[in-house]
Design a protein around this motif. Structure first.
Motif: not given
Length: 289
Positions: A41-46, A256-265
Motif C-alpha cells: 500500500q505505501r509503495r503504490l499509494d494511493p 500518492p497522498l503521502g498520508e498515514r494509512i491505517v487499515q482494519y478490514g
C-alpha cells in the motif's frame, strides 16, 4: 467515443518488481487473487488493493459478497464477464454487467452487498481500492454505474484499443476523474506486434496487471496473472507496452497522498483512533447514517 489516437514516450519506465498475488477468498467464500496486498500500500499509494477474480465454476463465486461495511476509500469494480447486483445503505442499486464499471465512494460509511445474478457460466473481473485523502474520508457516499458503452475508448494507429475508466489518455478523458489522487485506469488491448505508449507524471506511482497474453516493458516480459510495479525513474516520462501476441493489461497510476494509512478490514483511515471510531459506529448502527 472511438477515435484514432497517438502519443509518444521518450523514455519508458522500467519494471521494479513483478508480483504474483495471493490466492484467497472474500465475502461469502468468493475465490480470488489479491494482487495488490496490504504490504504494497505505501509503495503504490494511493491504491490500497487490487483483486482479480475469474471462474466458470459457480461454487467459486455464487454466494457473492453479502452486506458488509466500508469507510474511508473508494471501490472500483470492473466486470469482464458475468453480472453482479449492487445494493447499499445509501439507497443505491445497480446491475453491473460484462464490460461495465461500478464506482463507489464509501466516504463516511456505507453498507453494501454485491451478489452474482447468474447460476452458471464465467464470472471475471477486478476490484480496485483507491484511497481518499484525509480531508475527504468522511464525505458523503457516492455511487455510479457505467455500462460498457458508456466508457470512453480510443484506438491507436497500431490497432491498440484502450478503455479509459479514469483519468486521461491520448487526449481522451475517462469516465471518472479525481483531483486529489489523479487516478489513471486503462484497460489496454494490444494485437500481436503492437506497442502502446502512455505518458505518466514522474512522481505518480504506477503498475501494470497483465490478464491475457504477455507484455514486454523495457527488458522485462510480464506474463498473464502478474503485476509489474513500475519504477519511479526521474528520467522517464511514461511507459511503453509491447506485445508479441494478443495481450490485454490494466495500466493503473495515481498521485500518492503521502498520508498515514491505517487499515482494519473494510475501514481505511489515518489513525488508530479513527479506526476505533469506525468500528464503534458500525457496531452501534451509526456508520451508514
Amino acid at each position: 467515443m472511438n477515435a484514432i489516437a497517438t502519443s509518444t514516450v521518450t523514455r519508458s519506465r522500467a519494471v521494479e518488481q513483478v508480483v504474483s498475488g495471493v490466492a484467497t477468498s472474500d465475502g461469502a467464500g468468493v475465490k480470488l487473487t489479491r494482487v495488490l496486498t496490504q504490504p504494497l500500500q505505501r509503495r503504490l499509494d494511493p491504491f490500497l488493493m487490487l483483486d482479480a477474480f475469474g471462474s466458470d465454476r459457480p461454487d467459486d463465486y455464487i454466494a457473492g459478497f453479502p452486506d458488509h461495511p466500508h469507510r474511508g476509500f473508494e471501490t472500483i469494480t470492473y466486470m469482464l464477464a458475468g453480472r453482479m447486483r449492487h445494493r447499499d445503505s445509501a439507497g443505491h442499486e445497480g446491475l453491473l454487467e460484462a464490460g461495465g464499471v461500478q464506482w463507489m465512494t464509501a466516504g463516511r460509511g456505507v453498507i453494501h452487498s454485491e451478489i452474482p445474478q447468474q447460476q452458471e457460466g464465467l464470472m471475471e473481473g477486478f476490484q480496485l481500492w483507491l484511497n481518499l485523502p484525509a480531508r475527504d474520508k468522511l464525505c458523503a457516499p457516492w455511487y455510479r454505474d457505467f455500462a460498457a458503452g458508456d466508457l470512453p475508448r480510443f484506438t491507436t494507429g497500431m490497432g491498440v484499443e484502450a478503455i479509459v475508466i479514469a483519468g486521461e489518455s491520448h487526449g481522451v478523458a475517462g469516465a471518472v476523474s479525481r483531483e486529489a489522487t489523479a487516478p489513471l485506469y486503462l484497460d489496454v488491448h494490444l494485437p500481436a506486434g503492437a506497442r502502446f505508449e502512455q505518458p505518466l507524471p514522474v512522481f505518480h506511482n504506477a503498475f501494470v496487471y497483465v490478464y491475457r497474453g504477455e507484455a514486454r516493458i523495457g527488458e522485462r516480459t510480464v506474463p498473464a496473472g502478474r503485476m509489474a510495479i513500475l519504477a519511479n525513474d526521474a528520467g522517464s516520462d511514461g511507459v511503453v507496452l509491447e506485445a508479441a501476441g494478443d495481450t490485454r493489461a490494466l495500466l493503473i497510476a495515481g498521485q500518492p497522498l503521502g498520508e498515514r494509512i491505517v487499515q482494519y478490514g473494510p475501514f481505511v483511515m489515518n489513525s488508530e483512533q479513527e479506526i476505533y471510531q469506525a468500528i464503534g459506529d458500525y457496531r452501534e448502527g451509526r456508520l451508514a447514517s
